[in-house]
Enzyme design. Structure first.
Site, PDB file in Angstrom:
ATOM      1  CG  HIS A   1      24.909  -4.433   9.907  1.00  0.00           C
ATOM      2  ND1 HIS A   1      24.085  -5.071   8.733  1.00  0.00           N
ATOM      3  CD2 HIS A   1      24.284  -3.565  10.349  1.00  0.00           C
ATOM      4  CE1 HIS A   1      22.925  -4.355   8.655  1.00  0.00           C
ATOM      5  NE2 HIS A   1      22.695  -3.453   9.732  1.00  0.00           N
TER       6      HIS A   1
ATOM      7  CG  ASP B   1      -2.115  -1.002   0.990  1.00  0.00           C
ATOM      8  OD1 ASP B   1      -2.078  -1.472   0.010  1.00  0.00           O
ATOM      9  OD2 ASP B   1      -2.695  -1.343   2.082  1.00  0.00           O
TER      10      ASP B   1
END
Ligand code: GLN
Ligand code: ZN
Length: 761
Positions: free
Chosen positions: A698, A660
């Site tokens: 990371h 959406d």
């Protein structure tokens, strides 16, 4: 006294973040273990003294942690992942740090245990690891030692520890799969031992935290609760106060009311309880501890309302406790340190220490030991707040009223837009890009600090930032990336940076809150209606675009993330705050478009973590979160490409909300193992373009060309190649330039190889 007071826990970082600095000095071998221990002790002593001096009936002990309170329990029961154990060596503080931070033991790389968010807060705990044949023992006696320390000082002590069920719930099975609850019978004996040991001392109450009782838990877990507390209680002579927080426990009352406990703490701030019915809800034999002072936000408490409510409650129960809703871990320590805030603004707030005073005032007035005038005096600023012109901005309020559904959707569908964008941007297949930030060297940090401290002029500062941007562009062109970024050298933190340009926010100087280990964050405070003071990022993106023919992707932080990582005001709904931020950002988006920027990324790393703890509240949250995002992003023309970035990929439950958002491109973090990646590609059927992170930023490891190539080949089996982007999985600000260049080089070479393979097919 009929009404007693206590807190569930106190911040442990120290008034001036002493623990942070001591830990970091110890890790870099600048101070000795004894120095570190002394700092911890000093913090505990002053925390206890403060609680006693401000009039709390119990001093809470056991909330101190060298790194994390969940890790405390892992240490307590000797749950140390094998890779962090050294032969027969007894565990010590260095063991704890190895688990938390990883280490290199003689030619063996021992990764840290995973870290994840503590319920719906911004605190991160170290995830316990469980294996099939694990054995436990009472190996780390911190709780006993600290209890003895506090008793020796003459305090009335209430030890606190995380309960076994929540502990197990938070952990992860490693290796061969099994039911985590099977561990209970091995862990309960340790808790029995700890409680028996504590009960030998002059202790009346022990607080055991079981916050998972606010979640939806299965029948099996409910049964486990009954059994566990029966078993724990037998050996224990001290009374058990079971504490729940971050929500209410109506849905688990069937078992809560028959547990073998003596007291129950409930969170009256996050939990929806009807106070006039409260006396009927709970087992009459339980002593109730009512969490009435908000442990999650920094606003002064409306003590008069609580006084009135509690006064009527006293008709039904004349003995109970009052407390903070949860531990004070989540708020800054001391408001009185703040001298940059005006007294007027300061008078609206209450930090950790002030919250102890609130409890003290409230209980004394309830007990008839203090005049109610004290309460009137305390809450006076709350009324001044409501009518303050710092808070109210009619223009913003009116704008909010005029939002219609047209403001929340793009003019045309992705199908139509993407054609226009393709023509406009002219990108190759598998376009390569990054997530926004480039390495932030100590020079950049020093530059920002010097500017903040007015050591250099605005002009000099801007010139230097431009140099960094220039260099970022040169590097990206050299590497051959397709969509470039300016690299974010001007940003300290993705939320603080934006909020400084928004009216409606105030900032503390010392309002630090622990995020994990030695890391603290200083969330801005939303005090009023929000509007944009001036364009925020336009100058930098425009500058960057002038330097290159390739498209520049501008970077913004989204409304939900700005809200989630701030202390929100409480007089209007979160939905309305998010929409106000969205309107301010909408202006920024349109200004960027107007300045000739064709790609705009709006980061929403907090969207998923903002999810309410219980599923039946999700839709409501997701509905306004999505609307806010759309409100800020959808005003642009078809040709402008909107991206978003999220630092995770577990979208299964919120897939329809993600769809959406209707962004043109989403970039996400994908987990590290091959299997998980495959799962991701299979499950994630995103209708628009997507860039699954092809390597993990990371880690300092450089991904090989081959590895990325294989990954991309796998990805195109599941995602149509026209929809696929190639990018790292998050921003590069924590990496060095060396790591960044090598990794991006390989990423780009792998992309070129895959493009060739596809074309020759
Ligand atoms: N654009 C930000 C960066 O690259 C995104 C940070 C994040 O995802 N948390 O640093
Ligand atoms: Zn990220």
């Amino acid at each position: 006294m009929a009404i007693k007071n206590h807190i569930l826990g106190f911040p442990r970082i120290g008034l001036h973040r002493e623990l942070k600095f001591a830990l970091e000095s110890y890790w870099s071998k600048k101070i000795t273990l004894n120095d570190l221990l002394a700092v911890g002790k000093k913090i505990r002593y002053s925390n206890w003294k403060y609680q006693a001096d401000s009039g709390l009936d119990y001093v809470t002990v056991g909330d101190f942690a060298w790194y994390d309170h969940v890790l405390n329990i892992s240490m307590m029961i000797n749950n140390i992942p094998e890779r962090h154990q050294i032969n027969e060596q007894k565990i010590n503080l260095d063991t704890l740090f190895r688990v938390a931070r990883g280490s290199r033991l003689v030619n063996k790389n021992c990764s840290a245990s995973e870290m994840t968010k503590w319920f719906n807060t911004n605190y991160h705990y170290i995830v316990p690891e469980f294996t099939l044949d694990q054995k436990f023992c009472f190996s780390w006696k911190q709780i006993i030692e600290e209890t003895d320390e506090a008793l020796a000082l003459g305090y009335t002590v209430k030890p606190v520890l995380l309960g076994p069920l929540t502990y197990i719930w938070l952990g992860k099975v490693k290796g061969i799969n099994f039911n985590k609850l099977d561990l209970l019978e091995r862990i309960i004996p340790i808790y029995q031992e700890v409680l028996a040991e504590l009960s030998k001392r002059k202790i009346e109450w022990i607080q055991i935290d079981e916050p998972i009782l606010v979640l939806d838990i299965s029948k099996e877990w409910k049964q486990a609760f009954i059994k566990t507390y029966q078993q724990i209680h037998i050996v224990n002579t001290a009374k058990i106060l079971l504490s729940t927080y971050f929500g209410d426990i109506h849905h688990n009352l069937d078992i809560v009311n028959i547990l073998s406990i003596d007291g129950l703490h409930i969170d009256l701030i996050a939990g929806k309880y009807d106070l006039s019915q409260l006396h009927n809800y709970f087992n009459k034999k339980y002593l109730l501890s009512l969490g009435v002072i908000n442990g999650r936000n920094i606003w002064k408490s409306d003590l008069l309302t609580w006084f009135t409510k509690l006064k009527s409650f006293m008709k039904f129960r004349n003995v109970f406790w009052i407390s903070t809703s949860c531990s004070l871990l989540h708020v800054p320590l001391d408001l009185s340190l703040e001298d940059n805030l005006t007294d007027f603004v300061k008078s609206w707030f209450s930090f950790g220490m002030q919250k102890c005073l609130e409890l003290s005032i409230l209980s004394r007035v309830l007990n008839g030991k203090l005049d109610i005038e004290e309460i009137y005096h305390w809450i006076k600023p709350i009324n001044a707040y409501k009518s303050s012109n710092i808070v109210n901005n009619i223009v913003v309020q009116n704008r909010l009223l005029q939002i219609s559904s047209d403001h929340m959707k793009r003019k045309n569908s992705f199908f139509v837009r993407s054609k226009v964008q393709k023509l406009n941007l002219n990108l190759p297949i598998l376009p390569t890009t990054t997530i926004g930030s480039f390495p932030q060297t100590s020079d950049i940090r020093k530059l920002r600090l010097d500017y903040k401290n007015k050591k250099i002029s605005q002009l000099d500062y801007e010139d230097s930032i431009k140099e960094y941007i220039k260099n970022n562009i040169i590097q990206q062109e050299k590497l051959g990336l397709d969509v470039l970024v300016h690299g974010e050298p001007e940003r300290n933190d993705m939320v603080e940076y934006f909020s400084e340009y928004l009216e409606g926010f105030v900032f503390t100087q010392y309002g630090w809150v622990q995020s994990y280990g030695s890391r603290c964050v200083k969330p801005p405070i939303i005090v009023g209606d929000i509007s944009r003071i001036t364009p925020i990022t336009v100058m930098w993106s425009k500058f960057a675009q002038k330097l290159t023919k390739k498209p520049i992707k501008a970077m913004l932080t989204g409304p939900v993330t700005i809200l989630c990582w701030s202390f929100p005001r409480e007089d209007i709904s979160k939905e309305n705050i998010a929409k106000q931020i969205a309107l301010a950002l909408r202006d920024e988006v349109l200004d960027l478009e107007h300045a000739g920027i064709n790609i705009i990324q709006i980061d929403e790393p907090a969207l998923r973590e903002g999810l309410p703890l219980r599923k039946n509240n999700w839709n409501d949250y997701l509905s306004w979160a999505v609307k806010s995002f759309q409100l800020c992003s959808s005003g642009v023309k078809d040709k402008t490409q909107i991206h978003t970035h999220m630092c995770y990929c577990e979208f299964n439950d919120i897939m329809s909300a993600i769809v959406d958002l209707d962004v043109d491109v989403i970039t996400v973090e994908t987990s590290r193992s091959d299997m998980e990646l495959l799962e991701f590609f299979k499950n994630f059927k995103y209708p628009n373009d997507i860039g699954p992170g092809v390597y993990d930023i990371h880690s300092p490891n450089i991904p090989t060309i081959n590895w990325i190539e294989q990954l991309l080949m796998k990805a195109i089996e599941y995602i149509p190649i026209q929809q696929l982007w190639v990018n790292p999985d998050c921003g590069l600000k924590t990496r060095t330039w060396m790591e960044t260049s090598l990794a991006l080089q390989n990423m780009i070479q792998a992309t070129i190889n895959v493009r060739k393979k596809i074309l020759t097919k």
